[in-house]
Write a protein that holds these residues in place. Structure first.
Motif, PDB file in Angstrom:
ATOM      1  N   PRO A   1       0.811  -1.226   0.000  1.00  0.00           N
ATOM      2  CA  PRO A   1       0.000   0.000   0.000  1.00  0.00           C
ATOM      3  C   PRO A   1       0.844   1.275   0.000  1.00  0.00           C
ATOM      4  O   PRO A   1       0.559   2.207  -0.762  1.00  0.00           O
ATOM      5  CB  PRO A   1      -0.838  -0.116   1.279  1.00  0.00           C
ATOM      6  CG  PRO A   1      -0.872  -1.567   1.589  1.00  0.00           C
ATOM      7  CD  PRO A   1       0.441  -2.122   1.095  1.00  0.00           C
TER       8      PRO A   1
ATOM      9  N   LEU B   1       1.118   3.877  -3.050  1.00  0.00           N
ATOM     10  CA  LEU B   1       0.720   5.253  -2.747  1.00  0.00           C
ATOM     11  C   LEU B   1       1.830   6.228  -3.134  1.00  0.00           C
ATOM     12  O   LEU B   1       1.576   7.286  -3.707  1.00  0.00           O
ATOM     13  CB  LEU B   1       0.377   5.388  -1.264  1.00  0.00           C
ATOM     14  CG  LEU B   1      -0.037   6.778  -0.781  1.00  0.00           C
ATOM     15  CD1 LEU B   1      -1.271   7.279  -1.523  1.00  0.00           C
ATOM     16  CD2 LEU B   1      -0.282   6.742   0.729  1.00  0.00           C
TER      17      LEU B   1
ATOM     18  N   ALA C   1      -5.343   3.160  -7.165  1.00  0.00           N
ATOM     19  CA  ALA C   1      -6.263   2.014  -7.131  1.00  0.00           C
ATOM     20  C   ALA C   1      -5.546   0.769  -6.611  1.00  0.00           C
ATOM     21  O   ALA C   1      -6.105   0.004  -5.815  1.00  0.00           O
ATOM     22  CB  ALA C   1      -6.851   1.760  -8.513  1.00  0.00           C
TER      23      ALA C   1
ATOM     24  N   ARG D   1      -5.155   1.160  -2.926  1.00  0.00           N
ATOM     25  CA  ARG D   1      -6.437   0.923  -2.279  1.00  0.00           C
ATOM     26  C   ARG D   1      -6.737  -0.572  -2.180  1.00  0.00           C
ATOM     27  O   ARG D   1      -7.176  -1.064  -1.140  1.00  0.00           O
ATOM     28  CB  ARG D   1      -7.540   1.642  -3.039  1.00  0.00           C
ATOM     29  CG  ARG D   1      -8.835   1.703  -2.288  1.00  0.00           C
ATOM     30  CD  ARG D   1      -9.952   2.456  -3.021  1.00  0.00           C
ATOM     31  NE  ARG D   1      -9.524   3.625  -3.739  1.00  0.00           N
ATOM     32  CZ  ARG D   1      -9.402   3.693  -5.083  1.00  0.00           C
ATOM     33  NH1 ARG D   1      -9.662   2.656  -5.833  1.00  0.00           N
ATOM     34  NH2 ARG D   1      -9.020   4.804  -5.658  1.00  0.00           N
ATOM     35  N   GLU D   2      -6.465  -1.302  -3.260  1.00  0.00           N
ATOM     36  CA  GLU D   2      -6.717  -2.748  -3.273  1.00  0.00           C
ATOM     37  C   GLU D   2      -5.876  -3.487  -2.235  1.00  0.00           C
ATOM     38  O   GLU D   2      -6.290  -4.530  -1.732  1.00  0.00           O
ATOM     39  CB  GLU D   2      -6.403  -3.331  -4.654  1.00  0.00           C
ATOM     40  CG  GLU D   2      -7.390  -2.968  -5.714  1.00  0.00           C
ATOM     41  CD  GLU D   2      -6.929  -3.398  -7.105  1.00  0.00           C
ATOM     42  OE1 GLU D   2      -5.980  -4.218  -7.209  1.00  0.00           O
ATOM     43  OE2 GLU D   2      -7.515  -2.916  -8.080  1.00  0.00           O
TER      44      GLU D   2
ATOM     45  N   LEU E   1      -4.858  -2.258   0.710  1.00  0.00           N
ATOM     46  CA  LEU E   1      -5.041  -1.761   2.082  1.00  0.00           C
ATOM     47  C   LEU E   1      -5.420  -2.840   3.098  1.00  0.00           C
ATOM     48  O   LEU E   1      -4.996  -2.751   4.255  1.00  0.00           O
ATOM     49  CB  LEU E   1      -6.089  -0.641   2.111  1.00  0.00           C
ATOM     50  CG  LEU E   1      -5.649   0.700   1.535  1.00  0.00           C
ATOM     51  CD1 LEU E   1      -6.828   1.672   1.503  1.00  0.00           C
ATOM     52  CD2 LEU E   1      -4.476   1.280   2.295  1.00  0.00           C
TER      53      LEU E   1
ATOM     54  N   ARG F   1      -3.819   4.673   5.089  1.00  0.00           N
ATOM     55  CA  ARG F   1      -5.219   4.832   4.670  1.00  0.00           C
ATOM     56  C   ARG F   1      -5.555   6.311   4.488  1.00  0.00           C
ATOM     57  O   ARG F   1      -6.207   6.693   3.520  1.00  0.00           O
ATOM     58  CB  ARG F   1      -6.154   4.186   5.687  1.00  0.00           C
ATOM     59  CG  ARG F   1      -6.146   2.684   5.649  1.00  0.00           C
ATOM     60  CD  ARG F   1      -7.133   2.084   6.685  1.00  0.00           C
ATOM     61  NE  ARG F   1      -6.930   0.668   6.776  1.00  0.00           N
ATOM     62  CZ  ARG F   1      -6.095   0.063   7.624  1.00  0.00           C
ATOM     63  NH1 ARG F   1      -5.390   0.775   8.489  1.00  0.00           N
ATOM     64  NH2 ARG F   1      -5.969  -1.236   7.619  1.00  0.00           N
TER      65      ARG F   1
ATOM     66  N   VAL G   1      -4.112   7.612   1.300  1.00  0.00           N
ATOM     67  CA  VAL G   1      -4.916   7.211   0.141  1.00  0.00           C
ATOM     68  C   VAL G   1      -6.111   8.158  -0.023  1.00  0.00           C
ATOM     69  O   VAL G   1      -6.400   8.623  -1.130  1.00  0.00           O
ATOM     70  CB  VAL G   1      -5.366   5.738   0.270  1.00  0.00           C
ATOM     71  CG1 VAL G   1      -6.454   5.388  -0.733  1.00  0.00           C
ATOM     72  CG2 VAL G   1      -4.170   4.803   0.104  1.00  0.00           C
ATOM     73  N   VAL G   2      -6.773   8.467   1.079  1.00  0.00           N
ATOM     74  CA  VAL G   2      -7.910   9.390   1.030  1.00  0.00           C
ATOM     75  C   VAL G   2      -7.453  10.774   0.564  1.00  0.00           C
ATOM     76  O   VAL G   2      -8.072  11.395  -0.304  1.00  0.00           O
ATOM     77  CB  VAL G   2      -8.613   9.470   2.404  1.00  0.00           C
ATOM     78  CG1 VAL G   2      -9.644  10.597   2.433  1.00  0.00           C
ATOM     79  CG2 VAL G   2      -9.257   8.136   2.728  1.00  0.00           C
TER      80      VAL G   2
ATOM     81  N   GLY H   1      -6.528  10.718  -3.087  1.00  0.00           N
ATOM     82  CA  GLY H   1      -7.753  10.573  -3.868  1.00  0.00           C
ATOM     83  C   GLY H   1      -8.496  11.888  -3.999  1.00  0.00           C
ATOM     84  O   GLY H   1      -8.992  12.237  -5.070  1.00  0.00           O
TER      85      GLY H   1
ATOM     86  N   THR I   1     -11.604   7.236  -3.678  1.00  0.00           N
ATOM     87  CA  THR I   1     -11.309   6.472  -2.463  1.00  0.00           C
ATOM     88  C   THR I   1     -12.548   6.280  -1.592  1.00  0.00           C
ATOM     89  O   THR I   1     -12.540   6.647  -0.427  1.00  0.00           O
ATOM     90  CB  THR I   1     -10.222   7.177  -1.643  1.00  0.00           C
ATOM     91  OG1 THR I   1     -10.674   8.503  -1.367  1.00  0.00           O
ATOM     92  CG2 THR I   1      -8.909   7.205  -2.347  1.00  0.00           C
TER      93      THR I   1
ATOM     94  N   TYR J   1     -12.853   4.856   2.830  1.00  0.00           N
ATOM     95  CA  TYR J   1     -11.656   4.774   3.666  1.00  0.00           C
ATOM     96  C   TYR J   1     -11.459   6.029   4.459  1.00  0.00           C
ATOM     97  O   TYR J   1     -11.161   7.082   3.910  1.00  0.00           O
ATOM     98  CB  TYR J   1     -10.403   4.499   2.824  1.00  0.00           C
ATOM     99  CG  TYR J   1     -10.357   3.103   2.334  1.00  0.00           C
ATOM    100  CD1 TYR J   1     -10.079   2.056   3.191  1.00  0.00           C
ATOM    101  CD2 TYR J   1     -10.615   2.810   1.017  1.00  0.00           C
ATOM    102  CE1 TYR J   1     -10.054   0.753   2.749  1.00  0.00           C
ATOM    103  CE2 TYR J   1     -10.579   1.498   0.557  1.00  0.00           C
ATOM    104  CZ  TYR J   1     -10.294   0.482   1.437  1.00  0.00           C
ATOM    105  OH  TYR J   1     -10.286  -0.801   0.996  1.00  0.00           O
TER     106      TYR J   1
END
Length: 170
Positions: free
Chosen positions: A97, A101, A121, A124-125, A127, A140, A143-144, A147, A161, A164
């Motif tokens: 992750p 990222l 993506a 995210r997959e 996580l 996490r 990622v948000v 996104g 995203t 999350y």
């Protein structure tokens, strides 16, 4: 719990501390010197760790991308068994992750939003491999955050995203 203290990891850790203390030039030089000893075919744990940290010390986003790609390449050949010789809690899947990222952020900085979205993506997959701990939450949140940045640059791209956490930092 550390199982395998070696000279290379000690050198990497020292350089990382230098970087965190603001001595980025010295940290970059030390990690580059260590890379010269490890080489592109050396121990994948050393290569992954070193490239991951060296990427963060680059001033040029293209160089940062190059080092992040090296970190991912090394992770692709790294086994849990090898990582656990350093720390018994490590799982290679939990590296992905953060690595993805970082690549997404590199591509965003380089003005390549489609590639940024692809790597976001993938981050995210992956996580679910993260623990429910501060590190996992930091990734996490990253990622948000990324996104949201990508959605702001292209609102027609849709949500990036969903589901999350709250926006945060990487």
């Amino acid at each position: 719990m550390e199982q395998d203290t070696d000279e290379t990891m000690a050198g990497i850790a020292e350089a990382v501390e230098w970087g965190r203390a603001g001595r980025t030039g010295a940290a970059r030089e030390r990690l580059t010197e260590l890379w010269g000893r490890i080489g592109p075919a050396g121990d994948p744990f050393h290569r992954c760790t070193l490239a991951h940290y060296l990427a963060d010390l680059q001033e040029d986003p293209a160089e940062e991308l190059r080092w992040d790609l090296r970190a991912l390449e090394a992770a692709d050949t790294l086994t849990d068994e090898r990582a656990q010789r350093h720390d018994t809690s490590l799982q290679v899947a939990a590296f992905r992750p953060s690595l993805q990222l970082n690549l997404a952020e590199d591509y965003r900085k380089l003005g390549r939003p489609d590639q940024a979205r692809e790597h976001l993506a993938l981050a995210r997959e992956s996580l679910p491999a993260l623990g429910d701990d501060p590190y996992g939450q930091m990734i996490r949140d990253g990622v948000v955050r990324l996104g949201a940045l990508l959605a702001a640059t292209d609102p027609t791209a849709g949500p990036v995203t969903p589901g999350y956490g709250r926006p945060g930092t990487d």
